[in-house]
Design a protein around this motif. Sequence first.
Motif, PDB file in Angstrom:
ATOM      1  N   LEU A  20       0.826  -1.209   0.000  1.00  0.00           N
ATOM      2  CA  LEU A  20       0.000   0.000   0.000  1.00  0.00           C
ATOM      3  C   LEU A  20       0.864   1.264   0.000  1.00  0.00           C
ATOM      4  O   LEU A  20       0.554   2.241  -0.695  1.00  0.00           O
ATOM      5  CB  LEU A  20      -0.940  -0.004   1.204  1.00  0.00           C
ATOM      6  CG  LEU A  20      -2.059  -1.060   1.169  1.00  0.00           C
ATOM      7  CD1 LEU A  20      -2.821  -1.067   2.502  1.00  0.00           C
ATOM      8  CD2 LEU A  20      -3.010  -0.809   0.003  1.00  0.00           C
ATOM      9  N   GLU A  21       1.938   1.258   0.789  1.00  0.00           N
ATOM     10  CA  GLU A  21       2.830   2.422   0.842  1.00  0.00           C
ATOM     11  C   GLU A  21       3.507   2.654  -0.511  1.00  0.00           C
ATOM     12  O   GLU A  21       3.643   3.796  -0.965  1.00  0.00           O
ATOM     13  CB  GLU A  21       3.874   2.228   1.939  1.00  0.00           C
ATOM     14  CG  GLU A  21       3.312   2.258   3.350  1.00  0.00           C
ATOM     15  CD  GLU A  21       2.816   3.642   3.750  1.00  0.00           C
ATOM     16  OE1 GLU A  21       3.338   4.643   3.215  1.00  0.00           O
ATOM     17  OE2 GLU A  21       1.908   3.720   4.604  1.00  0.00           O
ATOM     18  N   LEU A  22       3.944   1.562  -1.150  1.00  0.00           N
ATOM     19  CA  LEU A  22       4.590   1.684  -2.460  1.00  0.00           C
ATOM     20  C   LEU A  22       3.614   2.201  -3.511  1.00  0.00           C
ATOM     21  O   LEU A  22       3.960   3.050  -4.337  1.00  0.00           O
ATOM     22  CB  LEU A  22       5.161   0.333  -2.883  1.00  0.00           C
ATOM     23  CG  LEU A  22       6.398  -0.154  -2.124  1.00  0.00           C
ATOM     24  CD1 LEU A  22       6.721  -1.594  -2.500  1.00  0.00           C
ATOM     25  CD2 LEU A  22       7.595   0.744  -2.392  1.00  0.00           C
ATOM     26  N   MET A  23       2.398   1.672  -3.476  1.00  0.00           N
ATOM     27  CA  MET A  23       1.387   2.124  -4.433  1.00  0.00           C
ATOM     28  C   MET A  23       1.063   3.604  -4.224  1.00  0.00           C
ATOM     29  O   MET A  23       0.853   4.350  -5.183  1.00  0.00           O
ATOM     30  CB  MET A  23       0.127   1.266  -4.294  1.00  0.00           C
ATOM     31  CG  MET A  23       0.319  -0.173  -4.760  1.00  0.00           C
ATOM     32  SD  MET A  23      -1.086  -1.247  -4.384  1.00  0.00           S
ATOM     33  CE  MET A  23      -2.374  -0.483  -5.382  1.00  0.00           C
ATOM     34  N   HIS A  24       1.066   4.027  -2.954  1.00  0.00           N
ATOM     35  CA  HIS A  24       0.829   5.438  -2.643  1.00  0.00           C
ATOM     36  C   HIS A  24       1.924   6.318  -3.239  1.00  0.00           C
ATOM     37  O   HIS A  24       1.663   7.479  -3.610  1.00  0.00           O
ATOM     38  CB  HIS A  24       0.764   5.631  -1.127  1.00  0.00           C
ATOM     39  CG  HIS A  24       0.530   7.053  -0.710  1.00  0.00           C
ATOM     40  ND1 HIS A  24      -0.679   7.703  -0.876  1.00  0.00           N
ATOM     41  CD2 HIS A  24       1.369   7.968  -0.144  1.00  0.00           C
ATOM     42  CE1 HIS A  24      -0.568   8.944  -0.430  1.00  0.00           C
ATOM     43  NE2 HIS A  24       0.661   9.129   0.012  1.00  0.00           N
ATOM     44  N   GLU A  25       3.143   5.769  -3.338  1.00  0.00           N
ATOM     45  CA  GLU A  25       4.266   6.519  -3.906  1.00  0.00           C
ATOM     46  C   GLU A  25       4.301   6.431  -5.432  1.00  0.00           C
ATOM     47  O   GLU A  25       5.210   6.992  -6.058  1.00  0.00           O
ATOM     48  CB  GLU A  25       5.587   5.988  -3.330  1.00  0.00           C
ATOM     49  CG  GLU A  25       5.768   6.252  -1.844  1.00  0.00           C
ATOM     50  CD  GLU A  25       5.917   7.733  -1.533  1.00  0.00           C
ATOM     51  OE1 GLU A  25       6.535   8.453  -2.350  1.00  0.00           O
ATOM     52  OE2 GLU A  25       5.420   8.174  -0.473  1.00  0.00           O
ATOM     53  N   GLY A  26       3.366   5.693  -6.024  1.00  0.00           N
ATOM     54  CA  GLY A  26       3.290   5.634  -7.476  1.00  0.00           C
ATOM     55  C   GLY A  26       3.918   4.415  -8.119  1.00  0.00           C
ATOM     56  O   GLY A  26       3.974   4.324  -9.359  1.00  0.00           O
ATOM     57  N   TYR A  27       4.385   3.459  -7.307  1.00  0.00           N
ATOM     58  CA  TYR A  27       4.964   2.237  -7.852  1.00  0.00           C
ATOM     59  C   TYR A  27       3.862   1.232  -8.189  1.00  0.00           C
ATOM     60  O   TYR A  27       2.810   1.205  -7.541  1.00  0.00           O
ATOM     61  CB  TYR A  27       5.926   1.595  -6.844  1.00  0.00           C
ATOM     62  CG  TYR A  27       7.112   2.453  -6.472  1.00  0.00           C
ATOM     63  CD1 TYR A  27       8.154   2.666  -7.371  1.00  0.00           C
ATOM     64  CD2 TYR A  27       7.206   3.037  -5.205  1.00  0.00           C
ATOM     65  CE1 TYR A  27       9.252   3.448  -7.023  1.00  0.00           C
ATOM     66  CE2 TYR A  27       8.300   3.816  -4.848  1.00  0.00           C
ATOM     67  CZ  TYR A  27       9.317   4.018  -5.759  1.00  0.00           C
ATOM     68  OH  TYR A  27      10.389   4.789  -5.417  1.00  0.00           O
TER      69      TYR A  27
END
Length: 231
Positions: A20-27
């Motif tokens: 979730l954190e990575l997706m929030h950063e655009g990954y």
Amino acid sequence: MATRILIIEDEEKLARFIELELMHEGYEVDKTVDGREGLTMAESGKYDLLLLDIMLPGLNGMEVLRRLRKTSQMPVIMVTARDAVMDKVSGLDMGADDYITKPFSIEELMARIRAALRKQQNIKSEETPSGMLSCGKLVLDSLRHVAEYDSKPIELTHREFMLLKVLLENKSIVLTREILLERVWGYDFYGETNIVDVYIRYLRSKIDDAFGVKLIHTVRGVGYVIKDDAQ
């Protein structure tokens, strides 16, 4: 195109949190809990970076890394609860780009991911289109991750390969132990510079001694340089 990251982690809550954190950063993110399945996914060539746990069902993380490094130089960050020095050394020597122990802050993990991706991008931009480097009859193919002397294969560990690659990228330029330590082991490697001397000996035994040549030279009080016999 978004950067794609693969997570191989059997703690599902942690994996989901990181995802979730990575997706929030655009990954773009994929994940699996199984080492064997994760290796297959990693070898697909679809990913830009791998977050890899050590203790995994199916295939442990060290074995995943060992097999992956036969075909891929994708950045790998070990994410594990095992914080023993030997575990870190084994992971780094086997080809991991970084190592972070649980528990960790998500900000630190993100910073390490950005650093690993930047380093990989710099390596790609410096490579020739063919990925070929040479010195006399010594040839290194960074794209296929193979080294040969006079068309005879040279069996190298990942760290030996990276050391030889840095030397060849700077052929005829003397590199200090500190520079080699930073470029091959990483700026945050906690160790003595004499590890460079150890690995230089490994390379000499597999190249200079094995083929009766003198390519890797010591510049006393400075460092090392690779150059043709004729130079």
